[in-house]
Design an enzyme around this catalytic site. Structure first.
Site, PDB file in Angstrom:
ATOM      1  NE  ARG A   1      73.818  90.719  70.823  1.00  0.00           N
ATOM      2  CZ  ARG A   1      73.225  91.592  71.844  1.00  0.00           C
ATOM      3  NH1 ARG A   1      73.361  92.893  71.706  1.00  0.00           N
ATOM      4  NH2 ARG A   1      72.539  91.052  72.934  1.00  0.00           N
TER       5      ARG A   1
ATOM      6  CB  SER B   1      71.839  81.301  75.982  1.00  0.00           C
ATOM      7  OG  SER B   1      72.705  82.481  75.698  1.00  0.00           O
TER       8      SER B   1
ATOM      9  CG  ASP C   1      71.141  83.622  78.071  1.00  0.00           C
ATOM     10  OD1 ASP C   1      70.351  83.613  77.296  1.00  0.00           O
ATOM     11  OD2 ASP C   1      71.131  82.651  78.802  1.00  0.00           O
TER      12      ASP C   1
HETATM   13  C1  0WK Z   1      70.356  89.389  75.057  1.00  0.00           C
HETATM   14  C2  0WK Z   1      71.517  88.789  75.662  1.00  0.00           C
HETATM   15  C3  0WK Z   1      71.530  87.317  75.055  1.00  0.00           C
HETATM   16  C4  0WK Z   1      70.267  86.542  75.393  1.00  0.00           C
HETATM   17  C5  0WK Z   1      69.339  87.302  74.753  1.00  0.00           C
HETATM   18  C6  0WK Z   1      68.008  86.758  75.269  1.00  0.00           C
HETATM   19  O1  0WK Z   1      72.643  89.420  75.117  1.00  0.00           O
HETATM   20  O2  0WK Z   1      72.532  86.767  75.600  1.00  0.00           O
HETATM   21  O3  0WK Z   1      70.388  85.256  75.007  1.00  0.00           O
HETATM   22  O4  0WK Z   1      69.091  88.594  75.312  1.00  0.00           O
HETATM   23  O5  0WK Z   1      66.773  87.320  74.791  1.00  0.00           O
HETATM   24  P1  0WK Z   1      66.249  86.996  73.391  1.00  0.00           P
HETATM   25  O6  0WK Z   1      67.005  87.335  72.208  1.00  0.00           O
HETATM   26  O7  0WK Z   1      65.926  85.248  73.362  1.00  0.00           O
HETATM   27  O8  0WK Z   1      64.965  87.656  73.191  1.00  0.00           O
HETATM   28  C1  BGC Z   2      68.360  77.726  77.927  1.00  0.00           C
HETATM   29  C2  BGC Z   2      69.018  78.629  78.759  1.00  0.00           C
HETATM   30  C3  BGC Z   2      69.094  80.041  78.518  1.00  0.00           C
HETATM   31  C4  BGC Z   2      67.520  80.633  78.298  1.00  0.00           C
HETATM   32  C5  BGC Z   2      67.641  81.959  77.877  1.00  0.00           C
HETATM   33  C6  BGC Z   2      67.136  78.236  77.667  1.00  0.00           C
HETATM   34  O1  BGC Z   2      66.331  77.580  76.651  1.00  0.00           O
HETATM   35  O2  BGC Z   2      68.131  76.535  78.525  1.00  0.00           O
HETATM   36  O3  BGC Z   2      70.436  78.171  79.091  1.00  0.00           O
HETATM   37  O4  BGC Z   2      69.550  80.801  79.436  1.00  0.00           O
HETATM   38  O5  BGC Z   2      66.947  79.631  77.418  1.00  0.00           O
HETATM   39  O6  BGC Z   2      68.147  82.118  76.776  1.00  0.00           O
END
Ligand code: 0WK
Ligand code: BGC
Ligand code: 0WK
Ligand code: BGC
Length: 920
Positions: free
Chosen positions: A539, A603, A659
């Site tokens: 994003r 992240s 993140d």
């Molecule tokens: C939303 C956050 C972002 C993070 C994500 C993790 O804004 O920074 O990396 O959540 O959740 P995912 O999208 O991996 O399920």
């Molecule tokens: C990364 C982290 C991150 C997490 C959640 C992991 O694979 O090493 O830096 O915070 O994923 O997104």
């Protein structure tokens, strides 16, 4: 009342009588009328409802269906083999059997049996005596076969109405036939038998199934012919079972397939439904029986009562001087004329002689006319029984059929009563009249119901073994409290080692300083650009921060896709793609040429020495772009901007944050007690505010700094090996970074689906699922998405929907049981993930508490991530585990609604504020 004129027979007087007195009732009831009544009443049987169409006929309590077992047990895979004990109690003989099933498709069964007497005083004594007697007979049998030392599986044919909740538990509703032992009704007969065997203590058996004799009989036949769908007993008692569609069984969940229903039709009429068909003789029989008012239908049909029916009619006729010159004998007046009397009176080839012999046996001096009349009585009593039986059987056929086309239905019957050619002929004939469109064949069971009981036990044995094997495998994915405490302890240890300069490089948990020292204090303001890379979506955000009274944060954002080939291409391509997205966003926001402070949520594990620099230690999750690891990603981005050679925008990099840190900051804006950030999404990780004096990698001892734990890598040095299963190893071996991010691979969204897929593959390969048939699609890595876990586990999702997910995976032939098992596998895998996450978090919050020498800590955790947000049970299980493992910490969870981009912007705003304050 309609009158039937019988064709004149050689014995006129008898005919006159027949028309005038009781037999009329016997003969007149039209089976068709009875059949319609039956259908009407049995129609509501399956509805199991308490009220039938006509208010006065309550059926459920009289004709309660005794559900036995599911259709699949009927899927006799001829894989069964082994030796099984069987007990056959409730017919005229009590038998103990050893049944040898010769597997590998040979479909051969050898049986040894012994008949044991059940003395009347035991049938009518106290329950424990009866079951002690059964246990004694069993012991005697095992002794004789020299197998007392073996614990064999046992199937128990218990031929009485029982409420069954599972295959090896059966509560006796009421005794029937000649049994009346006290203290048994309302009890689980398997439990009673186990007690008696335990009391003896000299042998043991594994009681796996208790079934009704009708079911055993149907199964016995099912072994040879799959068309057998009805089991009929016309012996001492009478009853039938048939295969009913699950969708019609409202008492049970599930609507797939069929289940065998034990109708217990012997009790038909106990609610008055047959009052207009029963005769005074029937009422007299009932009044003199062990259970008046009960089993009224049985008392009109089965062997235990036929003899009595005939005797009472003969007595009545004699008293009215219509037989034996009115002379009764004490034998004729003695209750309990056995059923055998009927066949004695009516031996096909012996004419009247057999009747004369039978009557002389009662001390009577019968004339030829007496003999003929007695035969007629027997014939009518037996014919009524056969027709009544046909009527109820016709109803079953209708229930089973539900198909207009004539279908072959095999009815397996056993016992002497039916074996009398006349009875079966009459039954057959009336049945063809009632259901002419049904091709019915009767198969007389040669082996009784015990072979069937052994088959059910064999299937139960296999199913139990399969279930034990499934649970054994699933137990490897179940963690005990001790194990979770150990995970917490080891995580705490690794966190300490990560903070220490000495052991930092060696530890798996890197405890990376983030240079975020404080949360927003509300004085921040301005417009900030934020990037959010590393989760399931990329994003670009414009964040407007307002301070003072209008204190607020407004955001505009746009989501961009990062194609897999860009994620796994070169670093240049990746960062150029990011810059293109930024350009597109500024264009979209009409902000070409804007130069805004930028906060970059990146992240991945980065080594930072300051807020606006982050050396990528390694890629994780789906990213693998080359030429980035070991590099400062801020530089890589700046280079990409330069490569774009566009002058219209300039990025002022202020902060690069993880993140977890962005999420903590976002939530702390609403709840200042938020000092922990947690991500459970594609990946998993956490951060928290650590005391500066504990962060040996950073100079300075005052205050706190946010530490990015990078707990995803916990276990990379083997800390979790004793908790890793073969499935975890399979997932790791096939992952982008084998041996890396072990803790993450047991918890996060990128991997849970794969763990489940591997378990399902293993179960299928072992024949424990999908009947051993694996689909090509299920072999595809990543095909079982983690979102399926959340969907499958959502309580709203009925089994049918689980099936549609399985169909999507090419598992079209999956059964309801398969769906149940898939749901269980998903639950076990997700539960472990949530518990492991809870254990890690317990180590983290307890560390903060100890850091601050607090007995009780209250802290808020800001959390984000698709798995945490969408899985129906993950968050509650994780919180339960946390509460259990860190009881001195009151933890509030604050779900981040704005993502970490807002947090990155706030961190950027704080950094800008502090820079302004320093420059002032
Ligand atoms: C939303 C956050 C972002 C993070 C994500 C993790 O804004 O920074 O990396 O959540 O959740 P995912 O999208 O991996 O399920
Ligand atoms: C990364 C982290 C991150 C997490 C959640 C992991 O694979 O090493 O830096 O915070 O994923 O997104
Ligand atoms: C033989 C079966 C047994 C059943 C009996 C019924 O093995 O389970 O109870 O038939 O017939 P009866 O012995 O009552 O005539
Ligand atoms: C019992 C049934 C049994 C039938 C035949 C009846 O009295 O209630 O459970 O199947 O007899 O033995």
């Amino acid at each position: 009342m309609t009158r039937y004129v019988l064709k004149q027979k050689p014995y006129p007087s008898a005919n006159v009588f027949f028309n005038k007195v009781c037999l009329q009732d016997f003969f007149s009831p039209s089976s068709r009328k009875l059949w319609h009544r039956q259908k009407e009443i049995l129609g509501c049987l399956c509805r199991g409802c308490s009220t039938s169409p006509k208010k006065n006929t309550t059926v459920s309590d009289t004709l309660r269906c005794n559900l036995v077992f599911s259709w699949c047990a009927f899927l006799f895979l001829f894989e069964e083999q082994g030796e099984f004990l069987a007990l056959d109690l409730g017919g005229s003989n009590f038998r103990v059997l050893l049944v040898k099933v010769l597997g590998n498709g040979k479909q051969k069964v050898e049986m040894e049996n012994q008949i044991y007497e059940i003395p009347e005083n035991i049938m009518r004594g106290c329950g424990s005596e009866l079951f002690d007697h059964v246990a004694d007979c069993l012991a005697d049998f095992l002794e004789k076969l020299g197998i007392k030392d073996r614990k064999l599986p046992l199937g128990f044919t218990f031929s009485f109405p029982c409420l069954q909740t599972k295959l090896d538990e059966s509560v006796l509703i009421s005794w029937t036939k000649a049994f009346r032992s006290s203290g048994v009704e309302g009890k689980d007969v398997v439990g009673l038998l186990r007690e008696s065997i335990k009391k003896r203590g000299d042998f043991d058996v594994d009681i796996l199934a208790v079934i009704n004799d009708t079911v055993g009989t149907m199964m016995t036949c099912g072994f040879d012919d799959h068309h057998c769908e009805i089991g009929l007993i016309v012996g001492t008692g009478t009853n039938a079972c048939y295969m009913e569609h699950m969708r019609n069984l409202e008492l049970l969940d599930g609507d797939e397939g069929r289940m065998c229903v034990n109708t217990e039709w012997g009790a038909f009429g106990d609610d008055g439904a047959l009052e207009d068909l029963r005769t005074d003789i029937d009422r007299e029989i009932d009044a003199g029986s062990l259970n008046p008012g009960k089993q009224l239908f049985e008392k009109m049909i089965s062997g235990m009562y036929m003899g009595e029916l005939v005797r009472l009619i003969l007595v009545k006729m004699t008293r009215e001087r219509l037989l034996f010159q009115g002379k009764v004998t004490s034998a004729l007046l003695t209750t309990g004329l056995i059923f055998g009397f009927l066949s004695d009176v009516y031996r096909e080839d012996e004419g009247l002689a057999s009747a004369e012999k039978a009557l002389r046996g009662l001390g009577l001096d019968p004339s030829a006319e007496d003999c003929a009349a007695t035969r007629r009585v027997c014939q009518i009593v037996s014919a009524r029984a056969a027709h009544l039986c046909a009527a109820t059987l016709a109803t079953k056929l209708h229930l089973v059929l539900f198909t207009p086309t004539p279908t072959l239905i095999l009815i397996e019957v056993s016992t002497r009563r039916f074996s009398s050619a006349r009875f079966s002929r009459r039954l057959n004939k009336m049945l063809r009249r009632l259901v002419p469109d049904c091709d019915v064949r009767f198969l007389l069971s040669q082996d009784g119901s015990s072979k069937g009981a052994a088959m059910v036990t064999a299937v139960a044995f296999r199913v139990a073994a399969q279930q034990a094997e499934r649970q054994r495998i699933l137990d490897t994915l179940r963690l005990s409290r001790e194990q979770l405490l150990e995970v917490k302890r080891r995580m705490g240890e690794e966190m300490l080692r990560g903070l220490s300069r000495q052991s930092h490089d060696l530890t798996s948990v890197k405890m990376l300083p983030t240079y975020v020292r404080s949360v927003a204090d509300g004085t921040e303001h301005g417009d900030f650009l934020a990037l959010d890379l590393g989760g399931s979506s990329f994003r670009v955000l414009l964040v407007r921060v307002r301070s003072g009274k209008k204190r607020s944060v407004d955001m505009n954002h746009k989501i961009y896709n990062i194609p897999q080939e860009t994620m796994q291409g070169t670093g240049e391509e990746l960062f150029s793609h990011i810059v293109n997205c930024i350009a597109d966003f500024l264009e979209y926001m009409g902000m070409r040429g804007a130069s805004l402070p930028l906060g970059f949520t990146f992240s991945f594990p980065c080594h930072q020495t300051k807020l606006d620099q982050g050396i990528l230690l390694k890629w994780t999750k789906g990213f693998k772009a080359s030429g980035c690891e070991g590099k400062d990603v801020v530089t890589l981005l700046k280079e990409a901007v330069r490569r774009k050679q566009v002058s219209e925008f300039d990025l002022n990099f202020v902060a690069i944050v993880n993140d977890t840190v962005g999420t903590m900051m976002t939530c702390s804006y609403e709840d200042p007690r938020c000092e922990v950030g947690l991500i459970v999404g594609t990946g998993t990780n956490a951060c928290y505010m650590e005391e500066m004096h504990n962060i040996e990698l950073v100079d300075g001892n005052d205050g706190r700094m946010c530490v990015n734990v990078e707990w995803g890598a916990f276990g990379d040095n083997g800390e979790l090996d004793d908790f890793c299963t073969e499935f975890d190893r399979a997932v790791d071996d096939c992952s982008n970074f084998p041996g890396k991010q072990r803790y993450e691979k047991m918890i996060s969204g990128m991997y849970l689906g794969e763990i489940v897929r591997n378990v399902l593959m293993d179960f299928t390969a072992k024949g424990l699922l999908f009947r051993g048939k694996v689909s090509e699609r299920l072999k595809t890595r990543g095909i079982f998405e983690t979102k399926f876990l959340s969907q499958i586990e959502s309580d709203r999702l009925a089994m049918r929907q689980v099936r549609s997910i399985l169909q999507h995976l090419g598992l079209t032939g999956s059964t309801c049981d398969d769906s149940v098992l898939v749901k269980e596998v998903c639950a076990v895998v997700a539960r472990r993930a949530a518990q492991l996450c809870g254990a890690g978090l317990a180590a983290l919050v307890d560390r903060i508490r100890q850091n601050r020498n607090l007995n009780q800590l209250s802290v808020t955790v800001g959390v984000d991530g698709t798995l945490y947000k969408t899985h129906p049970h993950f968050s509650s299980i994780m919180q339960e585990t946390l509460q259990d493992l860190a009881p001195q910490c009151q933890v509030t969870f604050h779900k981040s609604e704005d993502g970490s981009g807002k947090g990155a912007a706030l961190i950027t705003a704080v950094a800008c504020r502090m820079k302004d304050e320093q420059q002032r």
